[in-house]
Structure formats: C-alpha cells, structure tokens
Design a protein around this motif. Structure first.
Motif, PDB file in Angstrom:
ATOM      1  N   ARG A 225      47.170  86.091  53.881  1.00  0.00           N
ATOM      2  CA  ARG A 225      46.887  86.642  52.544  1.00  0.00           C
ATOM      3  C   ARG A 225      46.219  85.607  51.666  1.00  0.00           C
ATOM      4  O   ARG A 225      45.303  85.918  50.919  1.00  0.00           O
ATOM      5  CB  ARG A 225      48.173  87.129  51.891  1.00  0.00           C
ATOM      6  CG  ARG A 225      48.597  88.465  52.360  1.00  0.00           C
ATOM      7  CD  ARG A 225      49.706  89.005  51.482  1.00  0.00           C
ATOM      8  NE  ARG A 225      50.418  90.043  52.210  1.00  0.00           N
ATOM      9  CZ  ARG A 225      51.709  90.201  52.217  1.00  0.00           C
ATOM     10  NH1 ARG A 225      52.479  89.394  51.518  1.00  0.00           N
ATOM     11  NH2 ARG A 225      52.272  91.166  52.904  1.00  0.00           N
ATOM     12  N   GLY A 226      46.695  84.358  51.725  1.00  0.00           N
ATOM     13  CA  GLY A 226      46.128  83.287  50.904  1.00  0.00           C
ATOM     14  C   GLY A 226      44.681  83.009  51.234  1.00  0.00           C
ATOM     15  O   GLY A 226      43.882  82.692  50.354  1.00  0.00           O
ATOM     16  N   LEU A 227      44.329  83.145  52.504  1.00  0.00           N
ATOM     17  CA  LEU A 227      42.949  82.911  52.929  1.00  0.00           C
ATOM     18  C   LEU A 227      42.137  84.202  52.993  1.00  0.00           C
ATOM     19  O   LEU A 227      40.993  84.196  53.420  1.00  0.00           O
ATOM     20  CB  LEU A 227      42.929  82.239  54.305  1.00  0.00           C
ATOM     21  CG  LEU A 227      43.511  80.839  54.358  1.00  0.00           C
ATOM     22  CD1 LEU A 227      43.529  80.339  55.789  1.00  0.00           C
ATOM     23  CD2 LEU A 227      42.742  79.900  53.464  1.00  0.00           C
ATOM     24  N   HIS A 228      42.748  85.302  52.576  1.00  0.00           N
ATOM     25  CA  HIS A 228      42.082  86.610  52.569  1.00  0.00           C
ATOM     26  C   HIS A 228      41.594  86.979  53.963  1.00  0.00           C
ATOM     27  O   HIS A 228      40.443  87.345  54.156  1.00  0.00           O
ATOM     28  CB  HIS A 228      40.929  86.641  51.567  1.00  0.00           C
ATOM     29  CG  HIS A 228      41.337  86.224  50.200  1.00  0.00           C
ATOM     30  ND1 HIS A 228      42.147  86.992  49.405  1.00  0.00           N
ATOM     31  CD2 HIS A 228      41.092  85.102  49.488  1.00  0.00           C
ATOM     32  CE1 HIS A 228      42.356  86.373  48.262  1.00  0.00           C
ATOM     33  NE2 HIS A 228      41.734  85.216  48.283  1.00  0.00           N
ATOM     34  N   LEU A 229      42.486  86.863  54.954  1.00  0.00           N
ATOM     35  CA  LEU A 229      42.143  87.162  56.341  1.00  0.00           C
ATOM     36  C   LEU A 229      42.735  88.486  56.801  1.00  0.00           C
ATOM     37  O   LEU A 229      42.916  88.709  57.984  1.00  0.00           O
ATOM     38  CB  LEU A 229      42.642  86.039  57.264  1.00  0.00           C
ATOM     39  CG  LEU A 229      42.010  84.676  57.063  1.00  0.00           C
ATOM     40  CD1 LEU A 229      42.669  83.666  57.979  1.00  0.00           C
ATOM     41  CD2 LEU A 229      40.524  84.726  57.299  1.00  0.00           C
ATOM     42  N   GLU A 230      43.037  89.365  55.859  1.00  0.00           N
ATOM     43  CA  GLU A 230      43.545  90.668  56.253  1.00  0.00           C
ATOM     44  C   GLU A 230      42.469  91.387  57.053  1.00  0.00           C
ATOM     45  O   GLU A 230      41.383  90.886  57.260  1.00  0.00           O
ATOM     46  CB  GLU A 230      43.931  91.508  55.020  1.00  0.00           C
ATOM     47  CG  GLU A 230      45.057  90.915  54.193  1.00  0.00           C
ATOM     48  CD  GLU A 230      44.557  90.017  53.098  1.00  0.00           C
ATOM     49  OE1 GLU A 230      43.365  90.077  52.763  1.00  0.00           O
ATOM     50  OE2 GLU A 230      45.350  89.232  52.588  1.00  0.00           O
ATOM     51  N   SER A 231      42.751  92.581  57.442  1.00  0.00           N
ATOM     52  CA  SER A 231      41.820  93.351  58.259  1.00  0.00           C
ATOM     53  C   SER A 231      40.452  93.444  57.590  1.00  0.00           C
ATOM     54  O   SER A 231      40.340  93.750  56.408  1.00  0.00           O
ATOM     55  CB  SER A 231      42.371  94.766  58.467  1.00  0.00           C
ATOM     56  OG  SER A 231      41.437  95.539  59.166  1.00  0.00           O
TER      57      SER A 231
ATOM     58  N   LEU B  61      32.144  91.238  52.903  1.00  0.00           N
ATOM     59  CA  LEU B  61      32.481  90.086  53.752  1.00  0.00           C
ATOM     60  C   LEU B  61      31.941  88.792  53.153  1.00  0.00           C
ATOM     61  O   LEU B  61      32.605  87.753  53.190  1.00  0.00           O
ATOM     62  CB  LEU B  61      31.936  90.289  55.158  1.00  0.00           C
ATOM     63  CG  LEU B  61      32.643  91.335  56.012  1.00  0.00           C
ATOM     64  CD1 LEU B  61      31.883  91.566  57.308  1.00  0.00           C
ATOM     65  CD2 LEU B  61      34.066  90.916  56.285  1.00  0.00           C
ATOM     66  N   GLY B  62      30.723  88.855  52.611  1.00  0.00           N
ATOM     67  CA  GLY B  62      30.136  87.681  51.974  1.00  0.00           C
ATOM     68  C   GLY B  62      30.932  87.234  50.765  1.00  0.00           C
ATOM     69  O   GLY B  62      31.123  86.033  50.534  1.00  0.00           O
ATOM     70  N   ILE B  63      31.414  88.192  49.986  1.00  0.00           N
ATOM     71  CA  ILE B  63      32.216  87.861  48.806  1.00  0.00           C
ATOM     72  C   ILE B  63      33.514  87.199  49.223  1.00  0.00           C
ATOM     73  O   ILE B  63      33.941  86.209  48.619  1.00  0.00           O
ATOM     74  CB  ILE B  63      32.475  89.122  47.966  1.00  0.00           C
ATOM     75  CG1 ILE B  63      31.171  89.583  47.300  1.00  0.00           C
ATOM     76  CG2 ILE B  63      33.555  88.881  46.920  1.00  0.00           C
ATOM     77  CD1 ILE B  63      31.259  90.934  46.634  1.00  0.00           C
TER      78      ILE B  63
ATOM     79  N   ARG C 187      34.616  83.410  48.311  1.00  0.00           N
ATOM     80  CA  ARG C 187      35.868  83.147  47.607  1.00  0.00           C
ATOM     81  C   ARG C 187      36.687  82.094  48.346  1.00  0.00           C
ATOM     82  O   ARG C 187      37.282  81.207  47.742  1.00  0.00           O
ATOM     83  CB  ARG C 187      36.668  84.431  47.458  1.00  0.00           C
ATOM     84  CG  ARG C 187      37.890  84.255  46.574  1.00  0.00           C
ATOM     85  CD  ARG C 187      38.713  85.506  46.414  1.00  0.00           C
ATOM     86  NE  ARG C 187      37.924  86.686  46.174  1.00  0.00           N
ATOM     87  CZ  ARG C 187      38.180  87.883  46.709  1.00  0.00           C
ATOM     88  NH1 ARG C 187      39.208  88.040  47.526  1.00  0.00           N
ATOM     89  NH2 ARG C 187      37.417  88.918  46.442  1.00  0.00           N
ATOM     90  N   ARG C 188      36.694  82.182  49.679  1.00  0.00           N
ATOM     91  CA  ARG C 188      37.425  81.199  50.485  1.00  0.00           C
ATOM     92  C   ARG C 188      36.845  79.798  50.304  1.00  0.00           C
ATOM     93  O   ARG C 188      37.575  78.823  50.137  1.00  0.00           O
ATOM     94  CB  ARG C 188      37.378  81.587  51.959  1.00  0.00           C
ATOM     95  CG  ARG C 188      38.696  82.060  52.467  1.00  0.00           C
ATOM     96  CD  ARG C 188      38.650  82.328  53.938  1.00  0.00           C
ATOM     97  NE  ARG C 188      38.301  83.730  54.107  1.00  0.00           N
ATOM     98  CZ  ARG C 188      37.521  84.218  55.041  1.00  0.00           C
ATOM     99  NH1 ARG C 188      37.016  83.436  55.941  1.00  0.00           N
ATOM    100  NH2 ARG C 188      37.253  85.491  55.094  1.00  0.00           N
ATOM    101  N   VAL C 189      35.526  79.703  50.341  1.00  0.00           N
ATOM    102  CA  VAL C 189      34.875  78.399  50.195  1.00  0.00           C
ATOM    103  C   VAL C 189      35.122  77.846  48.798  1.00  0.00           C
ATOM    104  O   VAL C 189      35.414  76.657  48.632  1.00  0.00           O
ATOM    105  CB  VAL C 189      33.362  78.507  50.495  1.00  0.00           C
ATOM    106  CG1 VAL C 189      32.650  77.225  50.121  1.00  0.00           C
ATOM    107  CG2 VAL C 189      33.130  78.843  51.945  1.00  0.00           C
ATOM    108  N   GLU C 190      35.043  78.700  47.786  1.00  0.00           N
ATOM    109  CA  GLU C 190      35.261  78.228  46.425  1.00  0.00           C
ATOM    110  C   GLU C 190      36.715  77.809  46.200  1.00  0.00           C
ATOM    111  O   GLU C 190      36.977  76.879  45.443  1.00  0.00           O
ATOM    112  CB  GLU C 190      34.802  79.288  45.431  1.00  0.00           C
ATOM    113  CG  GLU C 190      33.287  79.419  45.431  1.00  0.00           C
ATOM    114  CD  GLU C 190      32.773  80.593  44.622  1.00  0.00           C
ATOM    115  OE1 GLU C 190      33.587  81.332  44.029  1.00  0.00           O
ATOM    116  OE2 GLU C 190      31.544  80.761  44.581  1.00  0.00           O
TER     117      GLU C 190
END
Length: 93
Positions: free
Chosen positions: A16-22, A31-33, A37-40
C-alpha cells in the motif's frame, strides 16, 4: 529472507505504501502517475536523509573538534541532490 516468511500484514502495508496494489485495468496514464508518485516519494525520503546527515555531520565536526568546516561534506551532498532533483522535475514529462 524469503517472501514466504514475511508477515502478511507487513507485506500488505509495504504494498500500500508503495502503491503496488493491483494494476489490472489501469490506463497507461494512471500507471505513469503511480510511477511518478513513487519516485517523488523516494526523492522526499532521500531529502529527509540528507537533512539528517547534515545535522549529524555538523554535530560530529563540532563535538570532536575536527579541523575542517562541515560545509566540505554538506555542500557537495546538497548540490548533487539539488542537481538530480532539478533534472528529474525538468525532464519528468
């Protein structure tokens, strides 16, 4: 440590923290967003670590009376981090 021995709730929290849900059914833009967000988030964490390092270096240099300025360590770190962050934000789109 294998992925099988990780506690399930910890794994879920990390995902959840890395936004790796389905990611099924998401458009390329979505997907780009998420990727952006992960990189930022990573950039923010790295800047936080740089701030901690800065305080640590200043404390160590003054506590042990080292014969050089802490800016010899801090300035290159902050400069390179600023250049990398600026390049990311300039080239991200």
């Amino acid at each position: 440590m294998s992925a099988d021995t990780t506690h399930p709730s910890l794994r879920t929290l990390i995902r959840r923290g890395l936004h790796l849900e389905s990611i099924e059914g998401l458009s390329e833009e979505e997907l780009g967003i998420r990727r952006r967000r992960r990189v930022e988030t990573l950039i923010g964490v790295c800047w936080g670590l740089i701030v901690l390092k800065t305080f640590a270096v200043v404390w160590v240099v003054h506590h042990y009376a080292m014969p050089f300025s802490p800016m010899w360590v801090i300035a290159p770190t902050v400069t390179m981090a600023f250049v990398a962050t600026s390049a990311y934000y300039w080239l991200r789109d």
